[in-house]
Write an enzyme that holds these catalytic residues in place. Sequence first.
Site, PDB file in Angstrom:
ATOM      1  N   ARG A 143       8.259   4.017  -4.811  1.00  0.00           N
ATOM      2  CA  ARG A 143       8.209   3.158  -3.790  1.00  0.00           C
ATOM      3  C   ARG A 143       7.036   1.939  -3.820  1.00  0.00           C
ATOM      4  NH1 ARG A 143       7.677   5.292   2.414  1.00  0.00           N
ATOM      5  NH2 ARG A 143       5.422   5.702   1.726  1.00  0.00           N
TER       6      ARG A 143
ATOM      7  N   LYS B  41       6.417  -2.014   2.014  1.00  0.00           N
ATOM      8  CA  LYS B  41       5.323  -1.394   2.776  1.00  0.00           C
ATOM      9  C   LYS B  41       4.194  -2.193   2.421  1.00  0.00           C
ATOM     10  CE  LYS B  41       3.201   3.159   3.371  1.00  0.00           C
ATOM     11  NZ  LYS B  41       3.250   3.373   4.422  1.00  0.00           N
TER      12      LYS B  41
ATOM     13  N   TYR C  17       0.777  -1.170  -0.012  1.00  0.00           N
ATOM     14  CA  TYR C  17      -0.105   0.114   0.050  1.00  0.00           C
ATOM     15  C   TYR C  17       0.906   1.141  -0.024  1.00  0.00           C
ATOM     16  CZ  TYR C  17       0.912   1.022   5.011  1.00  0.00           C
ATOM     17  OH  TYR C  17       1.668   1.108   6.103  1.00  0.00           O
TER      18      TYR C  17
ATOM     19  N   ARG D 269      -7.759 -20.601  -1.133  1.00  0.00           N
ATOM     20  CA  ARG D 269      -6.671 -20.449  -0.231  1.00  0.00           C
ATOM     21  C   ARG D 269      -5.507 -21.413  -0.252  1.00  0.00           C
ATOM     22  NH1 ARG D 269      -5.156 -21.717   4.884  1.00  0.00           N
ATOM     23  NH2 ARG D 269      -4.193 -20.131   6.079  1.00  0.00           N
TER      24      ARG D 269
ATOM     25  N   GLU E 129      12.383   2.767  14.092  1.00  0.00           N
ATOM     26  CA  GLU E 129      11.613   3.821  13.629  1.00  0.00           C
ATOM     27  C   GLU E 129      10.565   3.759  14.574  1.00  0.00           C
ATOM     28  OE1 GLU E 129      10.252   3.030   9.712  1.00  0.00           O
ATOM     29  OE2 GLU E 129      10.089   0.509  10.142  1.00  0.00           O
TER      30      GLU E 129
HETATM   31  N1  PLP Z   1       7.953   4.011   8.875  1.00  0.00           N
HETATM   32  C1  PLP Z   1       6.519   2.966   9.182  1.00  0.00           C
HETATM   33  C2  PLP Z   1       6.672   1.936   9.424  1.00  0.00           C
HETATM   34  C3  PLP Z   1       5.591   3.495   8.289  1.00  0.00           C
HETATM   35  O1  PLP Z   1       4.361   2.868   8.505  1.00  0.00           O
HETATM   36  C4  PLP Z   1       5.495   4.787   7.769  1.00  0.00           C
HETATM   37  C5  PLP Z   1       4.306   5.505   7.061  1.00  0.00           C
HETATM   38  O2  PLP Z   1       3.457   4.968   7.064  1.00  0.00           O
HETATM   39  C6  PLP Z   1       6.782   5.692   7.770  1.00  0.00           C
HETATM   40  C7  PLP Z   1       7.900   5.017   8.405  1.00  0.00           C
HETATM   41  C8  PLP Z   1       6.759   7.014   7.279  1.00  0.00           C
HETATM   42  O3  PLP Z   1       6.877   6.929   5.564  1.00  0.00           O
HETATM   43  P1  PLP Z   1       6.146   8.084   4.907  1.00  0.00           P
HETATM   44  O4  PLP Z   1       6.888   9.329   5.202  1.00  0.00           O
HETATM   45  O5  PLP Z   1       6.436   7.743   3.392  1.00  0.00           O
HETATM   46  O6  PLP Z   1       4.837   8.145   5.077  1.00  0.00           O
END
Ligand code: PLP
Length: 283
Positions: free
Chosen positions: A51, A147, A32, A99, A179
Amino acid sequence: MRTVYINGQFVAEDAAHVSIFDRGLLFADAVYEVFSVLDGRIIDYAAHMMRLERSLAEMTIDHDCSATDWPGLLAALIERNALTEGTIYLQISRGAADRDFLFPKAGTPATVFAFTQARALVFNPMAERGMRIITRPDRRWGRRDIKTVQLLYASMMKMEAKAAGVDDCWLVEGDVITEGTSQNACIITPNGHLVTRDLGHHILPGVTRLSLIDIARASGITVEERPFTIAEAQGAAEAFVTSASLFVMPVVEIDGLSVGDGRPGFETMALRRAYIEHARAQG
Ligand code: PLP
């Protein structure tokens, strides 16, 4: 009621459905993006699309983004929902198939949908008071650079933060910060350097992080992409997070200890203003 996009059509939100066999639902087999929208325009569109294409490639989800007029489609979604400020969520799954852990046969169509969420991004009261955060072990999977929609651990840690009476949570491996649950983590050192974790499989390469590094360097700030510990963050001059929906958001407390004087940092707020300027200058 919102108009959403699903598999080639715009429909009312309550008319959008996916199969119970969708692999996004059964295996979190989906990627996503979240784009922020300011003044009716998407911020950092190209970096988000890049991305998304990388996430699809890493997951070997066979979907060609260039076959869809995404700029036109997202502009139509913004217009149909009269969105001036907020976010657009876009998800692509490997599609629906009976599935099985094994991926379905080639040619199975991806499930694609997108919807808007109106919210105030610039005038966020949290920017005035700053975020209070706790730290928790990072127990997510090892490919956080992709992502994907498997966000359960992040969701659970946000709930722990809420239960602890604070705003969010930073995730740590050993005593090193990876993070935030849904943001990249940054500090300003006592000598004025911006430090944020280096890229790799351990963190998401945030689009806001990327833009902010450019903005900071252009304004003469030294940027260090390297690991930093909880103790270094607590002893930093300032701390903040970056994300599409929070932009640059000050962090004023980590595990009960104030960062700096316990108020949003001067450099942080200057970077927030510069980021908003960068966002408004697009389109
Ligand atoms: N890190 C994680 C785990 C995230 O889920 C997100 C955004 O949802 C970010 C960092 C920040 O990314 P962005 O600046 O592209 O929104």
